[in-house]
Structure formats: structure tokens, C-alpha cells
Enzyme design. Structure first.
Site, PDB file in Angstrom:
ATOM      1  N   ASP A 258       0.951  -1.006   0.179  1.00  0.00           N
ATOM      2  CA  ASP A 258       0.038  -0.019  -0.033  1.00  0.00           C
ATOM      3  C   ASP A 258       0.995   1.317  -0.038  1.00  0.00           C
ATOM      4  O   ASP A 258       0.779   2.137   0.864  1.00  0.00           O
ATOM      5  CB  ASP A 258      -0.915   0.105   1.146  1.00  0.00           C
TER       6      ASP A 258
ATOM      7  N   GLN B 146      -2.886  -8.683  -2.743  1.00  0.00           N
ATOM      8  CA  GLN B 146      -2.546  -8.788  -1.153  1.00  0.00           C
ATOM      9  C   GLN B 146      -2.556  -7.204  -0.513  1.00  0.00           C
ATOM     10  O   GLN B 146      -2.480  -6.518  -1.073  1.00  0.00           O
ATOM     11  CB  GLN B 146      -1.243  -9.418  -0.976  1.00  0.00           C
TER      12      GLN B 146
ATOM     13  N   LYS C 126      22.224   6.676  31.176  1.00  0.00           N
ATOM     14  CA  LYS C 126      21.947   7.298  32.280  1.00  0.00           C
ATOM     15  C   LYS C 126      23.094   6.799  33.644  1.00  0.00           C
ATOM     16  O   LYS C 126      23.785   7.553  34.183  1.00  0.00           O
ATOM     17  CB  LYS C 126      20.699   6.785  32.810  1.00  0.00           C
TER      18      LYS C 126
ATOM     19  N   ARG D 179      19.613  15.720  38.363  1.00  0.00           N
ATOM     20  CA  ARG D 179      18.380  16.272  37.882  1.00  0.00           C
ATOM     21  C   ARG D 179      18.402  17.842  38.092  1.00  0.00           C
ATOM     22  O   ARG D 179      18.851  18.250  39.075  1.00  0.00           O
ATOM     23  CB  ARG D 179      17.296  15.726  38.725  1.00  0.00           C
TER      24      ARG D 179
ATOM     25  N   HIS E 166      16.515   8.021  38.962  1.00  0.00           N
ATOM     26  CA  HIS E 166      17.331   7.557  37.871  1.00  0.00           C
ATOM     27  C   HIS E 166      17.936   8.607  37.352  1.00  0.00           C
ATOM     28  O   HIS E 166      17.165   9.684  37.406  1.00  0.00           O
ATOM     29  CB  HIS E 166      16.708   6.546  36.847  1.00  0.00           C
TER      30      HIS E 166
ATOM     31  N   HIS F 297      11.677   9.291  28.342  1.00  0.00           N
ATOM     32  CA  HIS F 297      10.610   9.597  27.503  1.00  0.00           C
ATOM     33  C   HIS F 297      11.348  10.196  26.105  1.00  0.00           C
ATOM     34  O   HIS F 297      10.580   9.863  25.280  1.00  0.00           O
ATOM     35  CB  HIS F 297       9.703  10.752  28.057  1.00  0.00           C
TER      36      HIS F 297
ATOM     37  N   HIS G  29      13.839  17.312  33.648  1.00  0.00           N
ATOM     38  CA  HIS G  29      14.740  16.946  32.724  1.00  0.00           C
ATOM     39  C   HIS G  29      15.261  18.376  32.191  1.00  0.00           C
ATOM     40  O   HIS G  29      14.584  19.475  31.975  1.00  0.00           O
ATOM     41  CB  HIS G  29      14.144  16.089  31.444  1.00  0.00           C
TER      42      HIS G  29
END
Length: 756
Positions: free
Chosen positions: A521, A532, A562, A570, A627, A634, A702
């Protein structure tokens, strides 16, 4: 009497040889094997008993047990045994998950059943000793137990059976083969497939082995400040002194575990009593069986603790915290209001913090936005976080139109609106957390403050501001947003999305074409397969599998960065150093730009007057997870998932009728900006990745570097996975093509990434 091993049957006739066997119960010889199907619901057995006795001395009986009855049915039994003329009995019995070796009613040995290791069962006699043996292939045998024969086994009748000694529902099927015959050779077609599968795995293994493994370097902040050990490194959940600086012994116990990689050392990490546990520091030590090894991709060192870049990124985070409740729809108008938060943020980032990492000329359009193609086009939020798909079969207000925000998940729906949190100033400082030093210090030492936030229960809302975005990424598993985007792209019918009057069929007449490398497709019709459609390859099942698969692999790669490499602190920890410095508790080598802005500059009217400190206000009561900051989970998973979606769909397809949330998030309204016609699937997928990543910055957990470098890390993981996947395909001419975050077009084909 004939020796036992001379009695043979390969069960290839599709008819039981009645001269050899007396069958009982539901038994059939079919498909070149014996199938026993005991009836469910009653106690019964099916089996075959030899019609003659045989001599086992210096001989053997063996049989292949291709499949036993279900071990989840504890009253079922699969057995192979030989009886003498009296009470003599030599036995293999499988039931309730254990294979048992028995002799004359006594169990001699038992071990957990392994259908591969125990595929062949053999009873053998040699020099007066009986042996119970098993094999995985019918050639190499392992002895489970041996026992001097208490009788002379010269006249034994062999039997095998399967059944239930109590009524049992659905006991399954037992399948036997190759009685006293060698293992059957696979058919040529099956053998060719086996060897081809092996060759494909070997080719993928060679590709992985030849993949360059980079050296990993951090910013050396663990040794940059010898008079203040580890002040520039992540230490949340470890021990700290009275002002929140890391305890060197506690931090050293973490380093010892990371260096030795001994699971026992991770159990010896020193934490305060009752502290929350650290999140998965061994994750990056895992090996992958497809896609890049977690340590085969890397990120550049994060900005140093004492750098202007770190201070500038922190400046942006203070402004994001201040702007959490400003609706995105109001950014342009507030930019023209003297001393509004938006106007001051624009001026501050342009003059006080020009190295913050965003677009150098800061405007209301690009404020707090990402930097990759499409992220600064259209509204702040990706259409994939606001719109639903249209379905003319549904009632108005319940998913008929795209601006109602309902995404079809089969016969269910996902509502793009969410329960958000109460925002400042509606309930005062309760909406922002860890602004008091005692609370901040307790959380650094691992106190669990999760679940103390307050929801706005008046109604669900579309994401309208940074606080709503921070709420979205507080409880998600990251892949949520990309599954929703996939369902929307797969489901949207052709035609006007907003009138509910179309005749196109959802999930059939598709608005969004697949990528041109899709063999079934591709865009247009010239290359479509005549007979198909895709499903398990180049179809919806394939896509959903890849989104989940790449998420786990990207997560393990970034967890190595990390814990194993960077251990960047942080923003909330940096904020503690800032507050200590400005209050005189302790001094640090902080860049003057952040100190000046908070003391006398554009941030000073808000800190510390509004919150009583210069700590970075957190959107979550518990602050950051346990952590390190860099890279960002993310962001890495977002980079990986967005790459998969861009490889599956035609990125150039336009986004029609763009929408944006109104000021209170109760509805989607038309977006009429001059760039509305420039919005594309690819751009909005990049924006989706940027939104998910930068919302974590808006929450205060973050840095901007965590976003921009981690999206690229996730992209590298996804491309590596696609490379290996491209080796496995049967379809002619199939490939994956996409635009990378740096704007370059690439094609993934036959195990390589090449310019498109």
C-alpha cells in the site's frame, strides 16, 4: 525371544499396525505419527500395547514424545512403560509438570519436565543394570537414574499411553513417534527453511557484530570538583549531608556496583533507611537479540555543572515552571504585554541565557519548543495529542468528527482529553512542589511523596498549557502516545474530518497513505499489490509490534547512558545547589548568569518571593524519578517510536483542518496561522516526540539537552532495529524510508541505511 530394540515402528503408514499394537481409547495414526486424544470430562486413557513380549537384556525401548498432555491439567498423565509377567514394571511417567522414573511401583528420580530436553525417553538394560535416559535429539542421551535390575527383564511387554485419572476438561493431545527407530530426517523443504532461518540469524548477528561500538565519555563532573565531591552528579535516593550534597561513601557504593557489574554489589548500594529504590540500574547491562546492543549507541557528554550551557538550560526551566499555567493559545498575545511571564521569558532567554539550546531568536512562536523539522510549525502541541479520527457512523459529540478528540481503538475509544491537575494560582503553591528546603531535602534522601497531587475533577481537558503536558507525561508509559497516533493514522477515512457526512469507510478508504517502501500500500496506486494487503508484515500488527519492541530496546540503551556513563544530576538537584548558594548555606562553582537572573535579573521578581526559595518548582510532588537525568527515557523512546511511524507512513501527507485547544482546554478550535498549510505527518510526528520530551522539562525533571540528544539516540536504536528487520522480509522491493531528525532522507534496505 526377540531383543527389545528389534521391535520398531515409525508410524508412517497413517494406519495402526494391529500385528504389532493393540490400541485402546481415542488413538489414531495420522500425519506420520501417533496422536492420543483422551476424552475430557471423564476419567479415561488412550494407548498402545505391544502384542508380544521382548527381551530387554543388553537392549532398549525408546520413543519420541513430540507432545505431552497439558501440564496445566494436574490430573493428566503421559506414560511409557514395560511390564513383566508378574508385578515387574519399568516406567517413565509425566504429570503435573514433572517427569518421573519408576521401578516396580517405586519412584527413583523426578525432575521438572522440559519438552525440548526430554523429547526422547529410553529404558535400557546393560550388565544387570537398568538405565532411564532422555535425549533432545534421539542421538545423545543423558542418564536420569540407574538401578540394579531386581528381576531378569527377558519378557517385557511395552506400552505407552496418555489419559486422565480424574475427569478433566481439555487435557490436550499427546503425540508419539519413532518407536525404536532413528530420528526422522526433516523433509527437504523443512530442512531448507531451517537452514535459511539459521542463515538469516547469522547474517543479523554479523551485522550486529560489525556495528561500531563507540567509547562512552561523560563530562567528568564526578572528578571536576574535588573539594565538593559529586556535587555535579545525580545522587537522589542516596545519602546526603545536611544541605543535600551527596555522601561520598553512599555515592561510592553506587560507583562500585556500576564498575563491577556484579548483581550482588547492586544490592549493597547504601541508601537512607526507608528510601525509594533506584530505578533499574542494571538495565543497560542487558544483551539484545535484535537491534543495537544497549552499549552500541552513545550520547556526547552533557554540559558540565559549572558551564554557561547548564545555567542557561536551568534558566529556561525556571521560566517553564513560571509559565506552566499560561495557555498556549495566549502566547502570542501575552508576548505583547509588558512584564508578562511570556514576554519576560522571551527577553530573558534572548539576553540572559542565549545558550539555552533552543532557537537563538526567541519568539512567541518558538518559545519552549523543540528544534527539529516541523516542531515550530503550527500550534505548540502536535495534532496527534489533540485530534481524534472521524467516523460518520458515530453520533455527533462521540467521535463523529476529528475535533471531538476520540481515537478509535477497535470498538473502543481513547479520549484525548485528560484529568489534569489544579494549577497555580487557583489553589496557591499546592500545585508546585518541593519549593521548601526541608521538603526538598527529604525527597533527595528518598522520601516517597508520590500521589500527593490534586486533580482538577471539574471536567477532562485537552492539553492547553505546560502543566497539562507535564500531567500527561507523569503517568504514561511513553508508547501510549505513539499507539494512539498509529491508530489515528490507520483509521482516518478520506474526506472532510469535521462534517461527519463523508461516505469514505474508516480503516478502509485511508486518508493517510503508507510509506513508498510498503509493498502492499505505497502512496498512489501504481505500486499496490494486485492481490494482497499487509497485516503481519507491513500492516497494523507489524506496526504495533515494532512500537512496543523498539520502546524496550531504546529504554535499555538510554538506561546504560543514564547509569553506566553520564549520571547527570536532575534539575531539582541543581536547584538545590542554587538555593544553597544564594542563601549562603554553601558555595558552588555555578555560572553567574543563573545567579544574577535570580538575584537582580528578570527571574528575580518571582524568586524567592513567590515560593520562599530559589529551588526549581516541581510539577510532581515526588519530583524526578530515581534515575539520572541524561539521557531522557521519554525522549529516547519518543525518538525511537517516531522513527518507526515515519518509516511506516508517508511523511509528506498534509495535516488538514489543524486544531488547537482553547484557553481552558474544553474544546478544540481552528488553527488559522499562516503556516497551517505547511503541517505534515512527518512534522507532527517530530513535534509529538518533542512535546513528550519537553513536557518532562516543563515538569522540572529534565534538561533541554536531555531532549535533543535523546531523540537522536532513540532514532539510532530504531534504525538499527529496522536494518535487521529488513534482512527478514520476503516481499520483493520492500524497504523503509524516512526523514531523520537532522532533515536528511534515508532508506533502510537489506541491512543497511543509505541516502534516499
Amino acid at each position: 525371544m526377540a531383543k527389545a530394540h528389534t521391535f520398531t515402528d515409525n508410524f508412517n503408514d497413517n494406519s495402526i499396525n494391529t500385528s504389532k499394537w493393540e490400541a485402546y481409547g481415542p488413538v489414531q495414526e495420522v500425519n506420520r505419527r501417533l496422536e492420543f486424544r483422551p476424552d475430557g470430562g471423564i476419567a479415561n486413557y488412550a494407548g498402545c500395547k505391544a502384542t508380544a513380549a521382548y527381551d530387554l537384556t543388553d537392549s532398549f525401548f525408546h520413543i519420541e514424545v513430540r507432545q505431552a498432555l497439558l501440564q496445566s491439567a494436574p490430573t493428566s498423565e503421559t506414560a511409557f512403560f514395560a511390564r513383566g509377567p508378574g508385578t515387574e514394571r519399568i516406567l517413565f511417567s509425566l504429570g503435573d509438570g514433572a517427569l518421573t522414573c519408576g521401578l516396580n511401583g517405586t519412584n527413583l528420580a523426578q525432575e521438572p519436565y522440559d519438552p525440548e530436553r526430554h523429547r526422547w525417553w529410553r529404558m535400557r538394560e546393560s550388565a544387570g543394570v537398568l538405565h532411564w535416559e532422555v535425549s533432545a535429539n534421539g542421538r545423545e542421551w543423558i542418564t536420569l537414574v540407574s538401578e540394579p535390575a531386581p528381576f531378569t527383564p527377558t519378557s517385557l511387554t511395552v506400552e505407552f499411553q496418555a489419559g486422565c485419572f480424574q475427569p478433566t476438561s481439555s487435557p490436550g493431545v499427546a503425540i508419539f513417534d519413532c518407536f525404536n527407530t532413528p530420528p526422522e530426517r526433516l523433509s527437504r523443504r523443512v530442512e531448507e527453511r531451517r537452514l535459511s532461518a539459521q542463515a538469516t540469524r547469522e547474517k543479523a548477528a554479523r551485522l550486529a557484530a560489525e556495528r561500531h561500538h563507540p567509547e562512552h565519555f561523560n563530562n567528568n563532573d564526578e572528578v571536576n570538583y574535588p573539594d565538593r565531591p559529586f556535587i555535579g552528579s545525580y545522587s537522589k535516593g542516596l545519602k546526603h549531608d545536611s544541605v543535600g550534597d551527596p555522601d561520598p561513601i553512599s555515592y561510592g557504593s553506587l560507583l562500585r556496583a556500576l564498575e563491577s557489574r556484579d548483581p550482588g554489589d547492586f544490592e549493597e548500594i547504601i541508601q537512607p533507611a526507608g528510601a525509594l529504590k533506584l530505578v533499574n540500574p542494571q538495565s543497560g547491562l542487558t544483551f539484545e537479540l535484535s537491534g543495537p546492543d544497549p552499549q552500541a549507541v552513545t550520547q556526547p557528554p552533557a554540559p558540565r555543572f559549572d558551564s554557561k550551557r547548564a545555567a542557561a538550560e536551568m534558566g529556561e526551566l525556571y521560566w517553564m515552571a513560571l509559565a506552566r499555567d499560561v495557555p498556549f493559545i495566549n502566547y502570542a498575545s501575552e508576548a505583547g504585554i509588558a512584564n508578562s511571564i511570556i514576554e519576560r521569558a522571551i527577553r530573558s532567554l534572548a539576553t540572559e541565557f542565549p545558550l539555552f539550546g533552543g532557537t537563538p531568536t526567541v519568539t512567541a512562536q518558538n518559545l519552549f519548543r523543540g528544534i527539529f523539522p516541523g516542531e515550530q510549525v503550527g500550534p505548540y502541541i502536535s495534532q496527534f495529542l489533540w485530534k481524534g479520527n472521524s467516523d460518520p457512523r458515530k453520533p455527533d459529540g462521540q467521535g463523529r468528527d476529528a475535533d471531538e478528540g476520540f481515537i478509535t481503538y477497535g470498538s473502543q475509544v481513547i479520549d484525548q482529553r485528560q484529568w489534569t491537575v489544579k494549577g497555580f494560582p487557583e489553589i496557591g503553591a499546592a500545585a508546585d512542589y518541593m519549593t521548601q528546603f526541608t521538603t526538598w531535602l527529604a525527597v533527595q534522601n528518598g522520601r516517597d511523596d508520590r500521589g500527593k497531587d490534586q486533580f482538577d475533577t471539574t471536567r477532562r481537558r485537552f492539553i492547553r498549557n505546560l502543566r497539562d503536558g507535564a500531567q500527561y507525561v507523569h503517568f504514561d508509559q511513553v508508547v501510549n502516545a505513539y499507539l494512539s497516533a498509529a491508530f489515528l493514522l490507520l483509521s482516518e477515512p478520506l474526506g472532510n474530518q469535521l462534517t461527519g457526512t463523508g461516505t469514505s469507510r474508516p480503516q478502509v478508504d485511508k486518508e493517510f497513505p503508507c510509506d513508498q517502501g510498503n509493498p502492499y500500500d505505497p502512496p498512489g496506486t501504481a505500486g499496490d499489490s494486485r492481490t494482497q494487503v499487509g497485516f503481519n508484515t507491513f500492516g497494523p500488527i507489524h506496526l504495533m509490534q515494532l512500537l512496543g519492541e523498539v520502546s524496550g530496546r531504546a529504554g535499555r540503551a538510554v538506561w546504560w547512558q543514564k547509569w553506566g556513563v553520564h549520571r547527570r544530576l536532575r534539575p531539582e538537584e541543581y536547584g538545590g545547589r542554587v538555593d544553597n548558594h544564594l542563601t549562603g548555606r554553601r558555595t558552588y562553582p555555578l555560572d553567574s548568569s543563573i545567579l544574577n537572573s535570580l538575584s537582580t535579573g528578570l527571574l528575580s521578581p518571582y524568586f524567592s518571593e513567590r515560593w520562599g526559595s530559589c529551588l526549581l518548582p516541581q510539577a510532581y510532588p515526588e519530583g524526578a524519578p530515581l534515575h539520572p537525568a541524561y539521557g531522557a527515557g521519554h525522549a529516547t523512546l519518543s525518538g525511537a517510536c517516531a522513527t518507526i511511524l515515519k518509516a511506516y507512513f508517508d511523511e509528506s501527507a498534509p495535516i488538514e483542518n489543524p486544531r488547537m485547544a482553547n484557553a481552558d482546554g474544553t474544546a478544540l478550535v481552528p488553527y488559522t496561522g499562516a503556516d497551517a498549510a505547511q503541517m505534515t505527518v512527518g512534522g507532527e510526528l517530530n513535534k509529538l516526540a518533542g512535546n513528550i520530551a519537553l513536557f518532562r522539562g516543563a515538569a522540572g525533571v529534565h534538561w533541554r539537552t536531555d531532549y535533543c540528544e535523546s531523540l537522536l539516540l532513540g532514532e539510532r536504536v530504531a534504525l538499527g532495529l529496522l536494518c535487521e528487520l529488513s534482512l527478514t522480509l520476503n516481499e520483493d522491493g520492500a524497504f523503509f524510508q524516512l526523514t531523520r531528525f537532522d532533515g536528511s532522507r534515508v532508506r533502510v534496505i537489506d541491512g543497511r541505511v543509505e541516502p534516499a
